[in-house]
Scaffold this motif. Structure first.
Motif: not given
Lengths: 195, 311
Positions: A76, B67, A125, B32, B36-37, B24-26, B28, A88, B34
């Protein structure tokens, strides 16, 4: 880093950090009337560590277990395109989520306010908190956005070319906040607790 | 600097680990509500598919959309390609539209490499001929690491039509870089001539290899190549190289079974094995989206790509 440390001045040592976090924990309890429905969310890496420390104190003082988590804001950021793509951090939300809770964001250094802005977007979000507050170990000024902290460990007047480095026992093996005399480079770089 | 993902060999060990950790982080995010990033807002990803594909195209499309990139899907059917437009002219058209990344699937080995010399954006190979399919290898490695907890030191067997398989080649390169011990298992007619230059062992005997494997990756028998007499009959292939219940029983208890899809149930893998809890086939599809998000993020989000090779 050893070069930088030569011209670095410790502004907070271990016991100072300890006291500052203790005070913040008390203030959170006071302001949120016993930390009911509070969730602490740290901004990785060091904010997440601080969030855990504050939660431990809150539970020690009043026996309330406050949910703790971490929220990574990398995706973000508004300066992603200014630097190469970066790794990340970990996002780790409490099982019950943040809907209807008072979220206290925890970061190590508050500087431009852009990280916090990104965190507010990220929160948006993952749920709808009842309120969002901000706790920071060091507020070094030079805000670029209309953002302020609700809980501050130490207000630290700095010049823009100086750097604030936060070291925490869990990550760096010791507790300290250093003010590093600036070279000519503009202050940048949040990894390694530099702000 | 412009960088591409054309071969799994473009990735150093560190690059590959960065992709897996990012994924691995994505992962998550996919859990959820939403999903979307905002990270690639305003960037354009073109999916240029000259060959039929369901999961890869959908997977890239979902990854780019999560993304917040703008996605333009182009498939050869129903486009100017059927009027005879060349790859280069198509590339120049895409270039004029300002594509930041082009994801290409093409029947000719080397097409993504050619494309990379014509466009300004990053090129991601989504499968070219019998050459490579690097994002498939990344998602396989990711699925493997999630199940087994590590890749380093794992004994991985890749069984089937290695000759025509871009998945096999990419996997061998990537898994070797990540420290796995890879063995390719196939009838001699389905091994490429150059296989002895690959960083892996070669075997013709699946029954000797299975008990020693931590991961068994079954490749699709490309039925469209059946007439070319690479093996006597489907039934014979299935008996000698298919993973059926009996062979599955000889795997050790923690071993897993993978398949890049689409499967020929009853041919290279029996339905029972494919649907067993030790098969990762469904996870592989879900992991495909996260891994491709990681690749697009690392190639496109910064001032310059964090992974990949230059030409």
């Amino acid at each position: 880093m050893s070069d930088a440390r030569n011209q670095a001045r410790a502004v907070l040592e271990g016991p100072d950090i300890h006291r500052a976090l203790t005070r913040i924990a008390h203030e959170i309890l006071e302001r949120t009337k016993g930390a009911e429905k509070v969730v602490l969310l740290g901004i990785p890496t060091r904010g997440a560590t601080l969030a855990h420390r504050i939660a431990a104190r809150i539970s020690q003082f009043e026996g309330v277990k406050v949910p703790v988590g971490a929220i990574d804001i990398t995706m973000y950021r508004d300066d992603l395109r200014l630097r190469p793509a970066r790794p990340l951090g970990r996002t780790d939300l409490p099982a019950d989520g943040i809907d209807g809770r008072t979220v206290v964001l925890v970061d190590d250094v508050l500087f431009s306010g852009r990280t916090v802005r990104a965190a507010l977007d990220a929160l948006n979000d993952v749920g709808r908190p009842r309120a969002v507050q901000l706790a920071t170990l060091v507020d070094r000024g030079h805000r670029e956005l209309p953002i302020r902290a609700d809980y501050v460990g130490k207000n630290l007047p700095t010049s823009k070319s100086e750097k604030v480095k936060v070291y925490l026992e869990e990550i760096d093996g010791r507790d300290a906040v250093l003010l590093v005399k600036g070279d000519d480079r503009p202050a940048a770089g949040e990894e390694n607790g530099e702000r | 600097m412009k960088r591409h993902l054309i071969s799994a060999g473009d990735l150093t060990r560190d690059d590959a680990l960065l992709v897996l950790d990012t994924a691995e982080e994505l992962a998550r995010v996919s859990e959820r509500s939403i999903k979307k990033l905002p990270t690639l807002r305003g960037r354009t990803v073109v999916n240029l598919f000259y060959e039929d594909s369901t999961r890869t195209r959908i997977s890239f499309e979902a990854a780019a959309k999560r993304l917040s990139a703008d996605v333009i899907n182009f498939s050869a059917k129903g486009s100017s390609v059927s009027k005879g437009e060349s790859l280069k002219d198509t590339a120049l058209t895409l270039e004029a539209m300002g594509a930041d990344a082009v994801v290409i699937r093409h029947g000719a080995s080397g097409a993504p490499h050619r494309l990379a010399t014509w466009v300004r954006g990053s090129v991601v190979n989504a499968g070219d001929g019998t050459h490579e399919h690097p994002t498939q290898a990344l998602l396989d490695a990711f699925s493997m690491r999630r199940r087994m907890g590590r890749i380093d030191g794992l004994k991985v067997s890749i069984v089937g039509d290695v000759l025509h398989s871009r998945v096999a080649r990419s996997n061998v390169l990537l898994l070797h870089a990540l420290g796995a011990e890879v063995t390719v298992v196939a009838p001699p007619t389905l091994l490429p001539v150059s296989v002895d230059t690959w960083p892996c062992q070669v075997s013709y005997d699946i029954d000797a290899i299975l008990p020693k494997s931590d991961v068994v990756m079954m490749l699709r028998v490309q039925l469209e190549r059946m007439n070319a007499a690479y093996f006597p009959s489907a039934r014979e292939y299935s008996r000698r190289y298919g993973l059926d219940r009996e062979r599955f029983a000889r795997l050790h208890d923690d071993a897993i079974v993978m398949h890049p899809g689409p499967m020929n149930r009853g041919m290279e893998i029996s339905a029972e094995v494919a649907d067993s809890p030790r098969s990762t086939i469904v996870e592989q599809v879900a992991n495909g989206v996260t891994v491709r998000m990681a690749v697009l993020y690392l190639l496109l989000s910064g001032s310059e790509p964090a992974i990949g090779g230059d030409l």
